[in-house]
Write an enzyme that holds these catalytic residues in place. Structure first.
Site, PDB file in Angstrom:
ATOM      1  N   ASN A  52       0.949  -2.133   5.159  1.00 63.82           N
ATOM      2  CA  ASN A  52       0.088  -0.956   5.181  1.00 63.82           C
ATOM      3  C   ASN A  52      -1.116  -1.089   4.247  1.00 63.82           C
ATOM      4  O   ASN A  52      -2.057  -0.305   4.341  1.00 63.82           O
ATOM      5  CB  ASN A  52       0.903   0.283   4.787  1.00 63.82           C
ATOM      6  CG  ASN A  52       0.034   1.520   4.652  1.00 63.82           C
ATOM      7  OD1 ASN A  52      -0.511   2.026   5.638  1.00 63.82           O
ATOM      8  ND2 ASN A  52      -0.128   2.007   3.428  1.00 63.82           N
ATOM      9  N   GLY A  81       0.826  -1.204   0.000  1.00 61.26           N
ATOM     10  CA  GLY A  81       0.000   0.000   0.000  1.00 61.26           C
ATOM     11  C   GLY A  81       0.859   1.253   0.000  1.00 61.26           C
ATOM     12  O   GLY A  81       0.513   2.268   0.601  1.00 61.26           O
ATOM     13  N   TYR A  98     -14.685  -3.006   8.411  1.00 63.11           N
ATOM     14  CA  TYR A  98     -13.316  -2.489   8.447  1.00 63.11           C
ATOM     15  C   TYR A  98     -12.743  -2.572   9.867  1.00 63.11           C
ATOM     16  O   TYR A  98     -11.611  -3.022  10.073  1.00 63.11           O
ATOM     17  CB  TYR A  98     -13.306  -1.050   7.948  1.00 63.11           C
ATOM     18  CG  TYR A  98     -11.955  -0.378   7.997  1.00 63.11           C
ATOM     19  CD1 TYR A  98     -10.934  -0.742   7.124  1.00 63.11           C
ATOM     20  CD2 TYR A  98     -11.699   0.636   8.920  1.00 63.11           C
ATOM     21  CE1 TYR A  98      -9.693  -0.126   7.170  1.00 63.11           C
ATOM     22  CE2 TYR A  98     -10.465   1.270   8.962  1.00 63.11           C
ATOM     23  CZ  TYR A  98      -9.464   0.887   8.099  1.00 63.11           C
ATOM     24  OH  TYR A  98      -8.234   1.504   8.143  1.00 63.11           O
ATOM     25  N   SER A 105       1.830   3.301  -2.508  1.00 62.41           N
ATOM     26  CA  SER A 105       1.785   4.199  -3.664  1.00 62.41           C
ATOM     27  C   SER A 105       1.337   5.611  -3.332  1.00 62.41           C
ATOM     28  O   SER A 105       1.586   6.544  -4.079  1.00 62.41           O
ATOM     29  CB  SER A 105       0.860   3.621  -4.740  1.00 62.41           C
ATOM     30  OG  SER A 105      -0.482   3.592  -4.282  1.00 62.41           O
ATOM     31  N   ARG A 106       0.650   5.791  -2.180  1.00 61.40           N
ATOM     32  CA  ARG A 106       0.157   7.119  -1.829  1.00 61.40           C
ATOM     33  C   ARG A 106      -0.137   7.188  -0.334  1.00 61.40           C
ATOM     34  O   ARG A 106      -0.067   6.193   0.375  1.00 61.40           O
ATOM     35  CB  ARG A 106      -1.117   7.444  -2.614  1.00 61.40           C
ATOM     36  CG  ARG A 106      -2.271   6.509  -2.333  1.00 61.40           C
ATOM     37  CD  ARG A 106      -3.505   6.931  -3.108  1.00 61.40           C
ATOM     38  NE  ARG A 106      -4.647   6.082  -2.784  1.00 61.40           N
ATOM     39  CZ  ARG A 106      -5.891   6.343  -3.149  1.00 61.40           C
ATOM     40  NH1 ARG A 106      -6.145   7.419  -3.878  1.00 61.40           N
ATOM     41  NH2 ARG A 106      -6.872   5.533  -2.800  1.00 61.40           N
ATOM     42  N   SER A 138      -5.900   0.627  12.816  1.00 61.49           N
ATOM     43  CA  SER A 138      -6.728   1.832  12.899  1.00 61.49           C
ATOM     44  C   SER A 138      -7.476   1.879  14.217  1.00 61.49           C
ATOM     45  O   SER A 138      -7.901   0.842  14.741  1.00 61.49           O
ATOM     46  CB  SER A 138      -7.732   1.857  11.743  1.00 61.49           C
ATOM     47  OG  SER A 138      -8.720   2.857  11.950  1.00 61.49           O
ATOM     48  N   ALA A 183     -13.655  -4.577  12.280  1.00 57.62           N
ATOM     49  CA  ALA A 183     -13.437  -5.969  12.657  1.00 57.62           C
ATOM     50  C   ALA A 183     -12.149  -6.517  12.042  1.00 57.62           C
ATOM     51  O   ALA A 183     -11.387  -7.250  12.692  1.00 57.62           O
ATOM     52  CB  ALA A 183     -14.628  -6.821  12.218  1.00 57.62           C
ATOM     53  N   ALA A 184     -11.891  -6.167  10.792  1.00 56.09           N
ATOM     54  CA  ALA A 184     -10.671  -6.633  10.127  1.00 56.09           C
ATOM     55  C   ALA A 184      -9.428  -6.059  10.794  1.00 56.09           C
ATOM     56  O   ALA A 184      -8.427  -6.763  10.993  1.00 56.09           O
ATOM     57  CB  ALA A 184     -10.707  -6.257   8.646  1.00 56.09           C
ATOM     58  N   LYS A 185      -9.478  -4.784  11.159  1.00 59.54           N
ATOM     59  CA  LYS A 185      -8.327  -4.157  11.808  1.00 59.54           C
ATOM     60  C   LYS A 185      -8.141  -4.674  13.234  1.00 59.54           C
ATOM     61  O   LYS A 185      -7.011  -4.768  13.730  1.00 59.54           O
ATOM     62  CB  LYS A 185      -8.483  -2.639  11.796  1.00 59.54           C
ATOM     63  CG  LYS A 185      -8.246  -2.014  10.431  1.00 59.54           C
ATOM     64  CD  LYS A 185      -6.847  -2.283   9.901  1.00 59.54           C
ATOM     65  CE  LYS A 185      -6.525  -1.460   8.659  1.00 59.54           C
ATOM     66  NZ  LYS A 185      -5.165  -1.759   8.135  1.00 59.54           N
TER      67      LYS A 185
END
Length: 250
Positions: A89, A21, A153, A23-24, A140, A155-157
């Site tokens: 990331n 992740g 989101y 690129s920006r 996060s 839950a995944a983090k």
């Protein structure tokens, strides 16, 4: 207002890093910080853009499957000749109002959690061979208190943070340090737009959210880059299993 910091020259000389992740936004800032300290860096994302650090080697990759994660690591090792630093990331935060579709749960877990697991598993032999390697996983604050449109989101983090803690204990004896940086509100184009949509749906505003940050400002991607740089440096050589909250005191 962010105060620019001058990196220590040669701090990461001879170190080889992969930033997913990258690129920006936060990933690009992390990659640039490592490059400025003398590291050789591979960045990856689905596509290159103008924010992608020019001093990095960019590899296009969609790491939502085990096979694509393995291919990325193989390509990165070919470019770098080894690996000392891995920054997981890659992620995507999307809000769903009125219910989160099942396929969105699966996609969120794949990119925000399983991508880190799969890249780490593929990279582990090289990291162990490096002898003093470091992994930093980017989580996060939404993991601890997710708004309804972002439950998938969060839950995944949360899974990422839990896995990171267990992985740190598992890998420390073989010389690989694992730590987490948990982000608060960081000003990136995508993140600001997402926050605005969520706050409006909840009857608030981004300015209201920003005003609750004790240090008085929203984060800059370079704030996160400094946290990562510390954790992968020799200054943090006795730190493993930590969860550093970069959130302005929120």
């Amino acid at each position: 207002m962010y105060i620019p910091i001058t990196p220590v020259p040669g701090e990461f000389a001879g170190r080889r890093a992969l930033v997913t992740g990258g690129s920006r936004g936060v990933g690009a800032a992390v990659a640039q910080r490592l490059i400025s300290g003398g590291a050789t860096v591979v960045t990856s994302a689905r596509s290159w853009n103008d924010e992608t650090p020019k001093g990095s080697t960019f590899i296009s990759a969609d790491i939502r499957t085990a096979e694509s994660a393995r291919r990325l690591v193989d390509a990165a090792l070919e470019a770098l000749g080894g690996l000392d630093i891995l920054v997981n990331n890659a992620g995507a935060a999307r809000a769903h109002f009125g219910g989160i579709p099942d396929e969105e749960w699966e996609d969120s877990l794949a990119i925000n959690f399983l991508s880190a697991v799969r890249v780490t598993n593929a990279a582990l032999p090289a990291l162990q061979q490096a002898g003093r390697a470091s992994i930093v996983n980017i989580s996060s604050g939404v993991a601890a208190n997710p708004p309804a449109p972002m439950l998938h989101y969060g839950a995944a983090k949360a899974a990422l943070a839990s896995w990171s803690k267990g992985l740190a204990a598992q890998l420390a004896p073989i010389g690989v340090r694992v730590n987490t940086v948990t982000l608060g509100m960081v000003e990136t184009p995508g993140g600001t737009e997402l926050l605005q949509s969520v706050m409006e749906a909840m009857g608030g505003s981004t300015q209201h959210a920003y005003s609750a940050i004790p240090l008085g400002r929203v984060g800059d991607p370079r704030d996160v880059a400094e946290a990562v740089a510390f954790l992968v440096s020799e200054r943090a050589q006795w730190i493993a299993g930590a969860d550093l909250h970069a959130n302005g005191g929120a």
